[in-house]
Write an enzyme that holds these catalytic residues in place. Structure first.
Site, mmCIF file in Angstrom:
data_model
loop_
_atom_site.group_PDB
_atom_site.id
_atom_site.type_symbol
_atom_site.label_atom_id
_atom_site.label_comp_id
_atom_site.label_asym_id
_atom_site.label_seq_id
_atom_site.Cartn_x
_atom_site.Cartn_y
_atom_site.Cartn_z
ATOM 1 C CD GLU A 170 -44.508 -6.197 -38.665
ATOM 2 O OE1 GLU A 170 -44.841 -5.178 -39.155
ATOM 3 O OE2 GLU A 170 -44.545 -6.603 -37.530
ATOM 4 C CG ASN A 216 -40.115 -12.516 -37.049
ATOM 5 O OD1 ASN A 216 -40.640 -13.718 -37.050
ATOM 6 N ND2 ASN A 216 -40.626 -11.361 -36.821
ATOM 7 C CG HIS A 258 -48.424 -10.546 -32.930
ATOM 8 N ND1 HIS A 258 -47.963 -10.765 -31.081
ATOM 9 C CD2 HIS A 258 -47.261 -10.672 -32.947
ATOM 10 C CE1 HIS A 258 -46.839 -10.207 -31.362
ATOM 11 N NE2 HIS A 258 -45.801 -10.216 -32.515
ATOM 12 C CD GLU A 289 -41.958 -10.853 -32.970
ATOM 13 O OE1 GLU A 289 -43.580 -9.946 -33.453
ATOM 14 O OE2 GLU A 289 -41.712 -10.251 -34.177
ATOM 15 C CG ASP A 291 -49.269 -11.915 -28.281
ATOM 16 O OD1 ASP A 291 -49.280 -11.275 -29.395
ATOM 17 O OD2 ASP A 291 -48.060 -10.561 -27.786
HETATM 18 C C1 XIL Z 1 -42.963 -3.939 -30.656
HETATM 19 C C2 XIL Z 1 -42.656 -4.043 -28.674
HETATM 20 O O1 XIL Z 1 -43.240 -5.725 -28.511
HETATM 21 C C3 XIL Z 1 -43.435 -2.547 -28.184
HETATM 22 O O2 XIL Z 1 -42.513 -2.677 -26.451
HETATM 23 C C4 XIL Z 1 -42.820 -1.885 -29.150
HETATM 24 O O3 XIL Z 1 -43.250 -0.193 -28.135
HETATM 25 C C5 XIL Z 1 -43.107 -2.071 -30.281
HETATM 26 O O4 XIL Z 1 -42.493 -2.623 -31.148
HETATM 27 N N1 XIL Z 1 -43.637 -7.029 -33.982
HETATM 28 C C6 XIL Z 1 -42.487 -6.965 -34.066
HETATM 29 C C7 XIL Z 1 -42.253 -6.592 -32.827
HETATM 30 O O5 XIL Z 1 -41.714 -7.724 -34.642
HETATM 31 O O6 XIL Z 1 -41.081 -5.830 -32.633
HETATM 32 C C8 XIL Z 1 -42.890 -5.374 -31.776
HETATM 33 O O7 XIL Z 1 -42.502 -5.638 -30.674
HETATM 34 C C9 XIL Z 1 -44.775 -6.414 -32.476
HETATM 35 C C10 XIL Z 1 -45.077 -6.486 -33.386
#
Ligand code: XIL
Length: 397
Positions: A170, A216, A258, A289, A291
Site C-alpha cells: 500500500e 501488494n 477488498h 486479500e 473479501d
Molecule cells: C488487517 C487485519 O485483518 C486486522 O486484523 C488488523 O487489525 C488490521 O489489518 N490490508 C492489509 C492487511 O494489507 O494487512 C490488513 O489486515 C487489511 C488491509
C-alpha cells in the site's frame, strides 16, 4: 519474455489432475468434485487457493471448526497479523517470534504454502519506531538502517519457508487523499522518499534468493482512465515497469481484492485484462486479500431476507469475477481470501460507519455461503483451452 526465465508449476497440476482422474468413478459411487476442498480443486490448475489466518481464532480450543477449515480447505496461508512489524518487534531489539513461528509450523504440518505478510507498510508499526521518528530521536539515516535490518532479519529467519513475500504494501495514495493526484504516501515515503521501495526489494532478495517478491495493494483490480494521476492501477503498473527496468528484483504484483457490493465493481473481462497487462511486464500476479463486504442496513440486521439475499448474491458474484479472471491468466498464482468466516472477519471492526459485514465465504456458523459455492464451481468448470496450468516466474536476481 525469455522462456528460460520461467518455470512451470503445471507439472504439479498435471500430476494432480492425473491423481483426480484415477479416482474410480463407478456407477454406484461417481466421482463428485463438489466434495473436494477449494485447495484440491485449485491445484488442478496449479492455483493455490489460500486464506489469511487469525492466530487467536486458530488457538481457541472452544472454536475447533476454525482450525479444521483453515487446515483442510486451503492450499496457502497468510498471517493476518503476526508477521507485521509491531507484532514481531514490539520492543526495540526484542523479537517476539513465537506467534509467527507457530503460524509457519502450522502451514508446514498441513503442507500449505506461505505468503509472507508484510515487510514494509505504514500501518501496524511498533510505537517505538514511529514515536522515535516523530520526536527526532531516530534520524532518517538510522531509520533506513532499521528498515534494512528488519527486512534482513525477518526474511532470513523464514528463509526457504516463504513462497511469496509481500515486500511493500500500500505505498500509493488514493484519489480521495490530499493531494488527490496519486503519489507515494505514508510513513516510509515521507521519511525516506520513494527510493525505499527499490531498496526494500533488494534487501529482501539479498536475504532469500528463492522467495517470490511482491508489491501488494488495493483498488488495483482493473484499469480506469489510464492516467496515473487518478488511475491507481496505472500508477502501480508504471511503478512496476520502472522497477523492472532498473533491475529491481520484484517478481509479482498482488491485488488485494477488498471489494464492496455497494460499489460499481468490475466484470471478469476487465479484471482479466488488468492481470494480463501486468503479466506482460514479466511479473506474477495474485489476489491476496479477497473479501466482498456489504452494508448492514437495519433490514439486514433485522434478518430481512429481501435485503440479505441480494447482498449475498452480489458478494458471491464479485468473488467469482476475481476467481475467473485469475484462472484465465496463467501468471495468477494464488487466490487468497482475507479470513474465511464472517465471525472472524476484520470487516465489522474496521468498517463501522455505516456498519459493514457479510464479507467472507462462510457464515458465522461456518456454513458455506453462495460465495463459497461459486468459487468451487468456477474451479470445477474451468479447464483447457482457456484455463491452463499456472506459470511462475523464476525469482529475479
Ligand atoms: C488487517 C487485519 O485483518 C486486522 O486484523 C488488523 O487489525 C488490521 O489489518 N490490508 C492489509 C492487511 O494489507 O494487512 C490488513 O489486515 C487489511 C488491509
Amino acid at each position: 519474455m525469455k522462456l528460460r526465465q520461467w518455470s512451470t508449476v503445471g507439472l504439479v497440476a498435471v500430476a494432480t489432475v492425473a491423481t483426480l482422474n484415477t479416482v474410480p468413478a463407478t456407477a454406484s459411487r461417481p466421482y463428485d468434485p463438489t466434495t473436494q476442498s477449494l485447495a484440491t480443486l485449485g491445484l488442478r490448475h496449479g492455483l493455490h487457493v489460500g486464506t489469511a489466518v487469525n492466530m487467536d481464532a486458530l488457538n481457541d480450543a472452544s472454536d475447533p471448526q476454525y482450525r479444521r477449515l483453515a487446515s483442510s480447505e486451503f492450499a496457502s496461508v497468510t498471517a493476518e497479523n503476526v508477521m507485521k512489524w509491531e507484532s514481531l518487534e514490539p520492543t526495540r531489539g526484542t523479537y517476539n517470534w513465537a506467534p509467527a513461528d507457530q503460524f509457519v509450523e502450522f502451514a508446514k504440518r498441513n503442507r500449505q504454502s506461505v505468503r509472507g505478510h508484510v515487510l514494509v507498510w505504514h500501518n501496524q508499526l511498533p510505537a517505538w519506531l514511529t514515536s522515535g521518528v516523530a520526536d527526532g530521536s531516530i534520524s532518517k539515516q538510522e531509520l533506513r538502517e532499521l528498515l534494512r535490518k528488519h527486512i534482513t532479519t525477518v526474511v532470513n529467519r523464514y528463509k526457504g519457508k516463504i513462497w511469496q513475500w509481500d515486500v511493500v504494501n500500500e505505498a500509493v495514495s488514493d484519489p480521495w487523499d490530499t493531494p488527490s493526484t496519486l503519489h507515494y504516501k505514508g510513513f516510509w515515503a515521507q521519511n525516506l522518499g520513494p527510493g525505499y521501495i527499490a531498496d526494500a526489494f533488494r534487501w529482501a532478495r539479498a536475504a532469500d534468493p528463492k522467495a517470490l517478491l511482491f508489491y501488494n495493494d488495493y483498488n488495483i483490480e482493473a484499469f480506469g482512465s489510464g492516467n496515473p494521476a487518478d488511475d491507481k492501477t496505472q500508477f502501480v503498473y508504471d511503478m512496476t515497469k520502472s522497477l523492472r527496468a532498473q533491475g529491481v528484483p520484484i517478481d509479482g504484483v498482488g491485488s488485494q481484492g477488498h471489494l464492496g457490493t455497494q460499489y460499481g465493481n468490475f466484470d471478469t473481462l476487465q479484471v482479466t485484462a488488468a492481470l494480463k497487462k501486468f503479466a506482460g511486464l514479466g511479473v506474477a500476479t495474485a489476489f491476496t486479500e479477497v473479501d466482498v463486504r456489504s452494508q448492514l442496513t437495519e433490514g439486514v440486521q433485522a434478518g430481512n431476507a429481501e435485503e440479505i439475499n441480494p447482498r449475498l448474491q452480489a458478494s458471491a458474484a464479485n468473488f467469482s469475477v476475481l476467481m475467473k479472471a485469475c484462472l484465465a491468466v496463467r501468471s495468477c498464482l494464488s487466490y487468497t481470501v482475507w479470513g474465511f468466516s464472517d465471525n472472524h472477519s476484520w470487516v465489522p471492526g474496521w468498517f463501522d460507519d455505516p456498519p459493514e459485514g457479510l464479507a467472507t465465504i462462510y457464515d458465522e456458523n461456518y456454513q458455506p455461503k453462495r460465495a463459497y459455492q461459486e468459487l468451487k464451481s468456477d474451479l470445477i468448470f474451468a479447464g483447457p483451452p482457456y484455463v491452463l496450468p499456472r506459470i511462475a516466474p523464476r525469482p529475479r536476481r
